[in-house]
Design an enzyme around this catalytic site. Structure first.
Site, PDB file in Angstrom:
ATOM      1  N   HIS A 116       0.833  -1.219   0.000  1.00 40.49           N
ATOM      2  CA  HIS A 116       0.000   0.000   0.000  1.00 40.49           C
ATOM      3  C   HIS A 116       0.871   1.273   0.000  1.00 40.49           C
ATOM      4  O   HIS A 116       0.870   2.039   0.967  1.00 40.49           O
ATOM      5  CB  HIS A 116      -0.880  -0.051   1.264  1.00 40.49           C
ATOM      6  CG  HIS A 116      -2.090   0.828   1.262  1.00 40.49           C
ATOM      7  ND1 HIS A 116      -2.023   2.202   1.214  1.00 40.49           N
ATOM      8  CD2 HIS A 116      -3.412   0.537   1.343  1.00 40.49           C
ATOM      9  CE1 HIS A 116      -3.242   2.714   1.258  1.00 40.49           C
ATOM     10  NE2 HIS A 116      -4.103   1.731   1.327  1.00 40.49           N
ATOM     11  N   GLU A 118      -0.896   1.299  -5.445  1.00 41.15           N
ATOM     12  CA  GLU A 118      -0.579   0.083  -4.681  1.00 41.15           C
ATOM     13  C   GLU A 118      -0.598  -1.143  -5.592  1.00 41.15           C
ATOM     14  O   GLU A 118      -1.629  -1.424  -6.215  1.00 41.15           O
ATOM     15  CB  GLU A 118      -1.619  -0.097  -3.576  1.00 41.15           C
ATOM     16  CG  GLU A 118      -1.890   1.168  -2.768  1.00 41.15           C
ATOM     17  CD  GLU A 118      -3.282   1.195  -2.159  1.00 41.15           C
ATOM     18  OE1 GLU A 118      -3.813   0.103  -1.855  1.00 41.15           O
ATOM     19  OE2 GLU A 118      -3.843   2.283  -2.006  1.00 41.15           O
TER      20      GLU A 118
HETATM   21  O1  TA6 Z   1      -6.197   1.360  -0.770  1.00 38.54           O
HETATM   22  C1  TA6 Z   1      -7.315   2.189  -0.739  1.00 38.54           C
HETATM   23  C2  TA6 Z   1      -8.088   1.918   0.536  1.00 38.54           C
HETATM   24  O2  TA6 Z   1      -8.686   0.647   0.522  1.00 38.54           O
HETATM   25  C3  TA6 Z   1      -9.096   3.040   0.716  1.00 38.54           C
HETATM   26  O3  TA6 Z   1     -10.419   2.566   0.572  1.00 38.54           O
HETATM   27  C4  TA6 Z   1      -8.811   3.553   2.130  1.00 38.54           C
HETATM   28  O4  TA6 Z   1      -9.610   2.866   3.060  1.00 38.54           O
HETATM   29  C5  TA6 Z   1      -7.331   3.234   2.261  1.00 38.54           C
HETATM   30  O5  TA6 Z   1      -7.208   1.958   1.671  1.00 38.54           O
HETATM   31  C6  TA6 Z   1      -6.766   3.319   3.652  1.00 38.54           C
HETATM   32  O6  TA6 Z   1      -7.285   2.294   4.430  1.00 38.54           O
HETATM   33  P1  TA6 Z   1      -6.958   2.351   6.017  1.00 38.54           P
HETATM   34  O7  TA6 Z   1      -7.594   1.116   6.568  1.00 38.54           O
HETATM   35  O8  TA6 Z   1      -5.450   2.363   6.137  1.00 38.54           O
HETATM   36  O9  TA6 Z   1      -7.542   3.638   6.502  1.00 38.54           O
END
Ligand code: TA6
Length: 243
Positions: free
Chosen positions: A112, A215
């Site tokens: 991520h 990501e």
């Molecule tokens: O990667 C995108 C995502 O799935 C978004 O929907 C947002 O929720 C982000 O990840 C961050 O997630 P987190 O659980 O770290 O707040």
């Protein structure tokens, strides 16, 4: 020589498990988002303390194995390894999953990555034209991206499926970062914009302007099912093209 941070880390990041660190490159495993059976979004790997297996001035290998706590929410013995090598203007990550149990082990995953930008509103991600994505802002509605680049006029949250193995993150000031992947079929692109940023306690209200996430993932293409004793490995290479 100009030293410039290329990865974003929130000024409000929490460095205390089980909270995930808001920035850098969190490891989403055994699931990306809600694409799995674990209770916590993005799984538990990013919320736990890993062991350092090997360390060098420009490289580190970390591992995480199952515990009673992980078995309680994900009933599979495992070992995951993240090998990181820092090069001249590059960062290479190899993520390896080993099923140390005796039953098939399903998972989705993502690295991520939070890219630091000068201006997200003028940034772009290139290389995804013609690719089908699931729009997480529209209940994962399927859309084919016809644009030459992904831009960020507001919140963007997309899971591109079977994306090309190379893409470019372009900052508003012209700096470019190449992302090259192997064995990760998908790419997730996210910027929370102002409203969602204001709801995130570990993220500054204006920090959405200085980051985007691109990501590499095994997500929209569906889960991997790893047989007993089998190993799955995937990589990403982040490389400065110019700055
Ligand atoms: O990667 C995108 C995502 O799935 C978004 O929907 C947002 O929720 C982000 O990840 C961050 O997630 P987190 O659980 O770290 O707040």
């Amino acid at each position: 020589m100009v030293v410039q941070e290329l990865l974003f880390l929130s000024k409000q990041a929490v460095f205390q498990p089980p909270t995930a660190i808001r920035g850098g490159i969190p490891v989403c495993w055994p699931q990306f988002s809600d694409m799995g059976q674990a209770k916590t979004a993005h799984g538990f790997a990013r919320n736990l303390t890993w062991e350092i297996e090997q360390q060098a001035p420009d490289a580190v290998t970390m591992t995480l194995v199952h515990s009673d706590a992980t078995l309680a929410q994900y009933p599979h013995p495992f070992k995951i390894t993240l090998a990181v090598v820092v090069g001249e203007g590059s960062l290479t990550q190899t993520f390896t999953v080993t099923n140390t149990g005796s039953a098939p082990m399903p998972f989705t995953a993502a690295l991520h990555t939070y890219f630091r930008l000068h201006d997200a509103s003028a940034a772009a991600v290139r290389g995804l034209q013609g690719v089908r994505y699931l729009d997480s802002l529209q209940q994962r509605k399927e859309v084919v991206d016809v644009e030459s680049e992904v831009t960020f006029p507001g919140e963007v949250d997309r899971i591109y499926c079977n994306a090309p193995d190379e893409l470019v993150v372009a900052d508003g000031d012209g700096a470019l970062m190449r992302v090259a992947k192997t064995s990760f079929p998908d790419v997730v692109v996210w910027n929370p914009a102002a409203a969602k940023a204001a709801r995130m306690s570990d993220f500054g209200d204006d920090e959405w302007k200085e980051m985007i996430c691109a990501e590499v993932a095994q997500a929209g293409s569906g889960p991997i099912s790893l047989g007993p004793g089998e190993e799955w490995a995937a990589t990403q290479v982040l490389e400065v093209v110019n700055s």
